[in-house]
Design a protein around this motif. Structure first.
Motif, PDB file in Angstrom:
ATOM      1  N   GLN A   1       0.674  -1.205   0.007  1.00 22.94           N
ATOM      2  CA  GLN A   1       0.107  -0.153  -0.035  1.00 22.94           C
ATOM      3  C   GLN A   1       1.029   1.338  -0.039  1.00 22.94           C
ATOM      4  O   GLN A   1       1.906   1.381   0.718  1.00 22.94           O
ATOM      5  CB  GLN A   1      -0.808   0.031   1.363  1.00 22.94           C
ATOM      6  N   VAL A   2       0.224   2.091  -0.775  1.00 21.38           N
ATOM      7  CA  VAL A   2       1.394   3.213  -0.740  1.00 21.38           C
ATOM      8  C   VAL A   2       0.303   4.608  -0.857  1.00 21.38           C
ATOM      9  O   VAL A   2      -0.918   4.588  -0.662  1.00 21.38           O
ATOM     10  CB  VAL A   2       2.152   3.455  -2.082  1.00 21.38           C
ATOM     11  N   ALA A   3       1.012   5.774  -0.638  1.00 25.82           N
ATOM     12  CA  ALA A   3       0.283   7.112  -0.910  1.00 25.82           C
ATOM     13  C   ALA A   3       0.776   7.761  -2.173  1.00 25.82           C
ATOM     14  O   ALA A   3       1.765   7.832  -2.601  1.00 25.82           O
ATOM     15  CB  ALA A   3       0.460   8.065   0.081  1.00 25.82           C
ATOM     16  N   TYR A   4      -0.357   8.344  -3.089  1.00 24.01           N
ATOM     17  CA  TYR A   4       0.247   8.910  -4.289  1.00 24.01           C
ATOM     18  C   TYR A   4       0.249  10.512  -4.084  1.00 24.01           C
ATOM     19  O   TYR A   4      -0.656  11.314  -3.739  1.00 24.01           O
ATOM     20  CB  TYR A   4      -0.499   8.627  -5.567  1.00 24.01           C
ATOM     21  N   LEU A   5       1.125  11.171  -4.916  1.00 23.23           N
ATOM     22  CA  LEU A   5       1.212  12.550  -5.022  1.00 23.23           C
ATOM     23  C   LEU A   5       1.723  12.564  -6.409  1.00 23.23           C
ATOM     24  O   LEU A   5       3.064  12.664  -6.826  1.00 23.23           O
ATOM     25  CB  LEU A   5       2.450  13.267  -4.172  1.00 23.23           C
ATOM     26  N   ALA A   6       0.931  12.182  -7.338  1.00 28.42           N
ATOM     27  CA  ALA A   6       1.058  11.829  -8.796  1.00 28.42           C
ATOM     28  C   ALA A   6      -0.070  12.164  -9.792  1.00 28.42           C
ATOM     29  O   ALA A   6      -1.001  11.950  -9.233  1.00 28.42           O
ATOM     30  CB  ALA A   6       1.784  10.661  -9.078  1.00 28.42           C
ATOM     31  N   PHE A   7       0.219  12.405 -10.829  1.00 25.83           N
ATOM     32  CA  PHE A   7      -0.865  12.230 -12.081  1.00 25.83           C
ATOM     33  C   PHE A   7      -1.448  10.866 -11.994  1.00 25.83           C
ATOM     34  O   PHE A   7      -0.878   9.921 -11.605  1.00 25.83           O
ATOM     35  CB  PHE A   7      -0.233  12.551 -13.235  1.00 25.83           C
ATOM     36  N   GLY A   8      -2.911  10.850 -12.368  1.00 20.83           N
ATOM     37  CA  GLY A   8      -3.490   9.616 -12.155  1.00 20.83           C
ATOM     38  C   GLY A   8      -2.935   8.257 -12.936  1.00 20.83           C
ATOM     39  O   GLY A   8      -3.199   7.283 -12.591  1.00 20.83           O
TER      40      GLY A   8
ATOM     41  N   THR B   1      -4.009   1.922  -2.642  1.00 20.54           N
ATOM     42  CA  THR B   1      -3.891   2.922  -1.796  1.00 20.54           C
ATOM     43  C   THR B   1      -5.384   2.871  -1.076  1.00 20.54           C
ATOM     44  O   THR B   1      -6.336   2.146  -1.361  1.00 20.54           O
ATOM     45  CB  THR B   1      -3.625   4.419  -2.088  1.00 20.54           C
ATOM     46  N   ARG B   2      -5.361   3.577   0.009  1.00 12.37           N
ATOM     47  CA  ARG B   2      -6.917   3.490   0.637  1.00 12.37           C
ATOM     48  C   ARG B   2      -7.194   5.166   0.622  1.00 12.37           C
ATOM     49  O   ARG B   2      -7.266   6.030   1.764  1.00 12.37           O
ATOM     50  CB  ARG B   2      -6.758   3.001   1.925  1.00 12.37           C
ATOM     51  N   CYS B   3      -7.758   5.634  -0.370  1.00 13.25           N
ATOM     52  CA  CYS B   3      -7.865   7.079  -0.729  1.00 13.25           C
ATOM     53  C   CYS B   3      -8.801   7.384  -1.721  1.00 13.25           C
ATOM     54  O   CYS B   3      -8.793   7.066  -2.861  1.00 13.25           O
ATOM     55  CB  CYS B   3      -6.635   7.929  -1.057  1.00 13.25           C
ATOM     56  N   ARG B   4      -9.680   8.301  -1.378  1.00 16.28           N
ATOM     57  CA  ARG B   4     -10.724   8.745  -2.666  1.00 16.28           C
ATOM     58  C   ARG B   4      -9.960   9.891  -3.390  1.00 16.28           C
ATOM     59  O   ARG B   4     -10.705  10.161  -4.402  1.00 16.28           O
ATOM     60  CB  ARG B   4     -11.972   9.384  -1.970  1.00 16.28           C
ATOM     61  N   TYR B   5      -8.906  10.222  -3.208  1.00 18.35           N
ATOM     62  CA  TYR B   5      -7.917  11.144  -4.042  1.00 18.35           C
ATOM     63  C   TYR B   5      -6.811  10.626  -4.371  1.00 18.35           C
ATOM     64  O   TYR B   5      -5.831  11.270  -3.947  1.00 18.35           O
ATOM     65  CB  TYR B   5      -7.977  12.420  -3.318  1.00 18.35           C
ATOM     66  N   PRO B   6      -6.590   9.567  -5.109  1.00 23.65           N
ATOM     67  CA  PRO B   6      -5.379   8.859  -5.598  1.00 23.65           C
ATOM     68  C   PRO B   6      -4.452   9.850  -6.108  1.00 23.65           C
ATOM     69  O   PRO B   6      -3.100   9.598  -6.275  1.00 23.65           O
ATOM     70  CB  PRO B   6      -5.759   7.689  -6.425  1.00 23.65           C
ATOM     71  N   SER B   7      -4.866  10.783  -6.971  1.00 25.46           N
ATOM     72  CA  SER B   7      -4.273  12.050  -7.632  1.00 25.46           C
ATOM     73  C   SER B   7      -4.763  13.144  -7.259  1.00 25.46           C
ATOM     74  O   SER B   7      -5.675  13.778  -7.614  1.00 25.46           O
ATOM     75  CB  SER B   7      -4.406  11.690  -9.459  1.00 25.46           C
ATOM     76  N   PRO B   8      -4.216  13.942  -6.157  1.00 25.34           N
ATOM     77  CA  PRO B   8      -5.028  14.865  -5.304  1.00 25.34           C
ATOM     78  C   PRO B   8      -4.654  16.125  -5.940  1.00 25.34           C
ATOM     79  O   PRO B   8      -3.878  16.861  -5.583  1.00 25.34           O
ATOM     80  CB  PRO B   8      -3.950  14.896  -3.818  1.00 25.34           C
TER      81      PRO B   8
ATOM     82  N   CYS C   1      -5.043  11.626   3.162  1.00 21.57           N
ATOM     83  CA  CYS C   1      -4.420  10.557   2.509  1.00 21.57           C
ATOM     84  C   CYS C   1      -3.144  10.186   2.460  1.00 21.57           C
ATOM     85  O   CYS C   1      -2.660   9.222   2.587  1.00 21.57           O
ATOM     86  CB  CYS C   1      -4.935  10.836   1.081  1.00 21.57           C
ATOM     87  N   LEU C   2      -2.241  11.432   2.792  1.00 19.62           N
ATOM     88  CA  LEU C   2      -0.916  11.243   3.093  1.00 19.62           C
ATOM     89  C   LEU C   2      -0.649  10.600   4.426  1.00 19.62           C
ATOM     90  O   LEU C   2       0.658  10.451   4.632  1.00 19.62           O
ATOM     91  CB  LEU C   2      -0.473  12.546   2.877  1.00 19.62           C
ATOM     92  N   THR C   3      -1.565  10.568   5.535  1.00 17.93           N
ATOM     93  CA  THR C   3      -1.220  10.181   6.769  1.00 17.93           C
ATOM     94  C   THR C   3      -1.888   8.651   7.008  1.00 17.93           C
ATOM     95  O   THR C   3      -2.011   8.147   8.169  1.00 17.93           O
ATOM     96  CB  THR C   3      -1.911  10.944   7.778  1.00 17.93           C
ATOM     97  N   GLU C   4      -2.721   8.150   5.822  1.00 13.43           N
ATOM     98  CA  GLU C   4      -3.196   6.883   5.950  1.00 13.43           C
ATOM     99  C   GLU C   4      -1.977   5.781   6.697  1.00 13.43           C
ATOM    100  O   GLU C   4      -1.032   5.588   6.111  1.00 13.43           O
ATOM    101  CB  GLU C   4      -3.594   6.147   4.721  1.00 13.43           C
ATOM    102  N   PRO C   5      -2.293   5.036   7.778  1.00 17.91           N
ATOM    103  CA  PRO C   5      -1.419   4.411   8.448  1.00 17.91           C
ATOM    104  C   PRO C   5      -1.043   3.075   7.616  1.00 17.91           C
ATOM    105  O   PRO C   5       0.165   2.664   8.070  1.00 17.91           O
ATOM    106  CB  PRO C   5      -2.287   4.003  10.125  1.00 17.91           C
TER     107      PRO C   5
ATOM    108  N   TRP D   1       6.878  11.183   5.901  1.00 15.77           N
ATOM    109  CA  TRP D   1       7.778  10.498   5.121  1.00 15.77           C
ATOM    110  C   TRP D   1       9.053  11.236   5.199  1.00 15.77           C
ATOM    111  O   TRP D   1       9.494  12.353   5.231  1.00 15.77           O
ATOM    112  CB  TRP D   1       7.005  10.762   3.680  1.00 15.77           C
ATOM    113  N   ALA D   2      10.076  10.264   4.940  1.00 11.48           N
ATOM    114  CA  ALA D   2      11.398  10.383   5.045  1.00 11.48           C
ATOM    115  C   ALA D   2      12.006  10.649   3.914  1.00 11.48           C
ATOM    116  O   ALA D   2      12.709   9.882   3.378  1.00 11.48           O
ATOM    117  CB  ALA D   2      12.261   9.269   6.090  1.00 11.48           C
ATOM    118  N   CYS D   3      11.556  11.741   3.151  1.00 13.07           N
ATOM    119  CA  CYS D   3      12.258  12.163   1.854  1.00 13.07           C
ATOM    120  C   CYS D   3      13.666  12.595   1.780  1.00 13.07           C
ATOM    121  O   CYS D   3      14.061  12.679   0.608  1.00 13.07           O
ATOM    122  CB  CYS D   3      11.247  13.064   1.401  1.00 13.07           C
TER     123      CYS D   3
END
Length: 530
Positions: A432-439, A449-456, A479-483, A512-514
């Motif tokens: 499972q991941v979180a996305y900060l990207a185009f769809g 993921t577990r998010c209604r906004y996979p491409s926020p 969504c970025l804090t989804e455990p 996130w440890a970017c």
């Protein structure tokens, strides 16, 4: 029959044409969100989301058996299947149009139906876009409205036109153009369709408000982020856009010739329909080629009438224009972009030549049979639309997509899939991941993921923190804090850190440890902070 076989062969040959990135966006976010299509934000209205999910269902089922997430086999099978489903829908709409028109124009009905099919199927990669769906529904509405008794035909047409308006909201003018054409052919059925469209449209909005109230908020937020379409800069861009349309599709270049020798009723109906479909383009304030699908379908139908009126005398200049278009759109993009002014002048010259040839044709006596004229009309429209469908044809003459071809997109896709394979080797295909990207990231990677906004979108767009509702933006941030998410998939070309809002950066840095990120292709992969 020969023309139908030719259209079928062309359709089969183009099944491998890759779909637009927006379709991958739509399919990708629904595929990974963990929610239904109705509940997932895709930057598209709920009616389109449901239609697109239905169109994707069988291709998704078959392609998932062909290969795993991120594999070329899965992508190719899905996209060929998606286009095949589009061909079935386009054939159904064209068949309705043929059955509706043959009561009035028996000998020409099949040519209009084939023109509609060609405009829907031979305008890749726009297949499946909301604007394509609206044009498809408008074609089906005109056919259904004329096919059966006035009461039932008008009702069905009205429902289809309401759906055409609801698939994108900005497609309301396309639905109105379809209604106008139906009204011009049969006024009683047109009035009935108008009433049915209004009632069914209002009922649909009420149901959406009741069953999915979040949808209204999403639509208002999307509108708040759209650029202002009524600026001088947009007017200039619209001029470039129009010349590109006329250069890419000979049927659009033929539009002025339609009005030469036309009856007054035809002139006013066509002018209004062209204005409505043009309004649908201008209102969006963003000049993507697929926004013009309503106009292109209309131009194909009007081209049949124009060629018929010329008794096919237009076959020579139009054939020459098809050859010119075929060659022009495979020339190197830098050359075309560097000579845009001269190419615009040549395009304008073709428009004037066709109009002048039509004027001369109207003064000549008829020497061809009606059957021969119909055959020429159908053939010329079909090859006009196929002229820019080769694997090396560009998507536009001199716009931002002037260098984009099917071959180039396939090569880029293979590179992206190779990157997806590397990512899967690092984090796994089911993590499972979180996305900060185009769809399309969800489409290519497939990690859940577990998010209604996979491409926020509400986090990515400039000034979104000021323009969109606080509740929708807060849900996007959450969504970025989804455990359960173990990695952040961040496309920094899509969302730059420099332009990100303070609350977004704080959320990223906290979770996130970017500073320990791994870069693969265009993605920055940040592990979960301990």
């Amino acid at each position: 029959m020969a023309m139908l076989v030719a259209a079928g062969l062309a359709t089969f040959a183009l099944l491998g044409y890759l779909v637009n990135g927006n379709i991958r966006y739509e399919v990708g976010v629904v595929r990974v969100s963990g929610y239904s299509a109705a509940e997932t934000f895709t930057h598209r209205p709920i009616v389109f989301r449901l239609f697109s999910a239905a169109q994707s269902w069988l291709p998704e089922l078959v392609s998932s058996a062909a290969g795993g997430p991120g594999s070329w086999q899965r992508v190719w099978v899905f996209e060929a299947g998606f286009r095949l489903m589009a061909a079935v829908l386009a054939a159904a709409a064209a068949s309705l149009l043929w059955r509706g028109l043959r009561r009035r124009w028996a000998s020409m009905a099949w040519a209009y139906a084939l023109a509609a099919y060609a405009a829907l199927m031979f305008t890749a990669p726009a297949t499946g876009e909301p604007d394509w769906m609206a044009a498809l529904l408008a074609v089906a509405a005109v056919g259904a409205g004329l096919m059966v008794r006035a009461g039932s035909g008008g009702t069905v047409a009205g429902v289809l036109l309401a759906l055409a308006a609801l698939v994108k909201i900005s497609t309301l003018p396309v639905a109105a153009a379809g209604l106008l054409i139906l009204w011009a052919i049969d006024r009683r059925r047109g009035w009935l369709a108008m009433v049915a469209a209004m009632l069914s449209g209002l009922l649909a909005v009420a149901l959406i408000w009741w069953l999915a109230p979040f949808e209204i908020s999403w639509l208002l937020d999307i509108r708040a982020l759209q650029p202002d379409p009524w600026t001088w800069e947009n007017a200039t861009e619209a001029g470039h856009y129009l010349m590109n349309l006329a250069a890419r599709w000979p049927t659009v270049a033929l539009l002025p010739a339609f009005f030469i020798g036309a009856r007054r009723a035809e002139i006013w109906t066509a002018l209004a329909a062209v204005a409505l479909t043009g309004l649908g383009i201008a209102y969006q304030g963003q000049y993507f080629t697929y926004h013009a699908l309503g106009l292109v379908v209309l131009s194909a139908a009007l081209a049949v009438r124009t060629i018929e009126r010329s008794r096919a005398v237009l076959r020579w200049p139009l054939s020459a224009l098809v050859v010119w278009t075929l060659v022009l759109f495979v020339l190197p993009a830098p050359w075309r972009v560097g000579h845009w002014a001269g190419l615009y002048l040549i395009t304008g010259g073709w428009v004037l030549l066709l109009a002048a040839w039509q004027l001369a044709a109207m003064r000549q006596p008829s020497v061809r049979s009606e059957g021969a004229v119909t055959l020429w009309a159908a053939l010329l429209v079909m090859v006009s639309l196929l002229a820019t469908q080769t694997p090396v044809s560009a998507e536009s003459l001199a716009l931002g997509t002037a260098g984009r071809t099917s071959v180039g997109q396939a090569a880029a896709l293979r590179t992206e899939l190779a990157d997806a394979e590397k990512i899967h080797r690092l984090i796994g295909a089911d993590t499972q991941v979180a996305y900060l990207a185009f769809g399309d990231a969800g489409y290519l990677l497939g990690n859940p993921t577990r998010c209604r906004y996979p491409s926020p979108l509400f986090l990515q767009r400039g000034q979104a923190d000021e323009k969109v509702s606080a509740a929708n933006r807060a849900e996007s941030l959450a969504c970025l804090t989804e455990p359960g998410a173990r990695w952040l998939i961040w496309d920094r070309g899509w969302l730059h850190r420099k332009g990100a809002s303070d609350d977004l950066l704080a959320t990223i840095d906290r979770n996130w440890a970017c500073e320990s990120a791994i870069v693969i292709g265009g993605y920055t992969l940040c592990p979960r902070r301990s």
